[in-house]
Design a protein around this motif. Sequence first.
Motif, mmCIF file in Angstrom:
data_model
loop_
_atom_site.group_PDB
_atom_site.id
_atom_site.type_symbol
_atom_site.label_atom_id
_atom_site.label_comp_id
_atom_site.label_asym_id
_atom_site.label_seq_id
_atom_site.Cartn_x
_atom_site.Cartn_y
_atom_site.Cartn_z
ATOM 1 N N TYR A 157 -9.637 1.987 -1.779
ATOM 2 C CA TYR A 157 -9.068 0.648 -1.588
ATOM 3 C C TYR A 157 -9.957 -0.182 -0.662
ATOM 4 C CZ TYR A 157 -5.547 -2.992 -0.846
ATOM 5 O OH TYR A 157 -4.881 -4.188 -0.783
ATOM 6 N N LEU A 166 -0.591 -5.963 -5.596
ATOM 7 C CA LEU A 166 -0.183 -4.862 -4.718
ATOM 8 C C LEU A 166 1.092 -4.218 -5.250
ATOM 9 C CD1 LEU A 166 -0.666 -3.290 -2.083
ATOM 10 C CD2 LEU A 166 0.719 -5.020 -0.903
ATOM 11 N N ALA A 198 1.890 1.915 -2.640
ATOM 12 C CA ALA A 198 1.288 1.778 -1.312
ATOM 13 C C ALA A 198 2.117 2.504 -0.260
ATOM 14 C CB ALA A 198 1.155 0.301 -0.962
ATOM 15 N N GLN A 252 1.097 3.906 3.466
ATOM 16 C CA GLN A 252 0.525 2.672 3.982
ATOM 17 C C GLN A 252 1.590 1.738 4.551
ATOM 18 O OE1 GLN A 252 -2.994 2.030 3.985
ATOM 19 N NE2 GLN A 252 -2.797 4.235 3.618
ATOM 20 N N VAL A 295 2.652 -1.743 4.338
ATOM 21 C CA VAL A 295 2.344 -2.832 3.407
ATOM 22 C C VAL A 295 2.200 -4.170 4.132
ATOM 23 C CG1 VAL A 295 3.356 -1.706 1.404
ATOM 24 C CG2 VAL A 295 4.782 -3.179 2.830
#
Length: 220
Positions: free
Chosen positions: A118, A134, A139, A144, A146
């Motif tokens: 990414y 996205l 994600a 992650q 976001v």
Amino acid sequence: MPGTLRQVAELGYRSVETAGTHGRTAAEFRTVLDDLGLRATSGHADLDGGVDALIEDARALGNRQVVVPHAVFDTADGWRAFADELNEAGRKCRAAGLRFGYHNHDHEFAPVDGVLPYDVLRERTDRRFVHFELDLYWAVHAGQDVLALIDAERDRIRQLHVKDRAPDGEMADPGTGTLDFPAIFAHARSACEYIVEHDQPTDPLRTAGVGFDYLRAVRW
């Protein structure tokens, strides 16, 4: 396919994102959409058939945005070469009046040769020509934050795939899981398109209905 899209339109949708044309030509698929009052504002397409063919189909479908939905490489150099390919496709799409983007899953956030794919895409693609769609579920599933991802590429995240995540990690219909969509949407002010998605729904039309009602209430 026409019957399914008719039910989607009856739920209240006026725009969809395509992923293939299901045995029809792009022009034939567009006719079905037009008859139902639907617009394919976005479309998933790969680069295998060439950028010119991608642009031709996108124009026939009425897409404003075209998104590469998936890519996997086992080396960082492979991801770098792919980023260069995205740049070239993005230039051609921009010249044709289309936005061009890439859609993530979770593997883009797993290190390859010591770097995150990414990050390679973020750093090597040209923000003038390549945006990001996205996928919020993937994600978060990759661990992650976001909100941080949006902060890092606020002007490039132009589409959000809205799919929820159940406490056990499985996909869930929007609004029925653990993602704080109101906070995400408030943070992603520049995102221009919100797309209901579920990769493997047990009842696709129910998912579409739940997603439509949830987005209409929480976003608009």
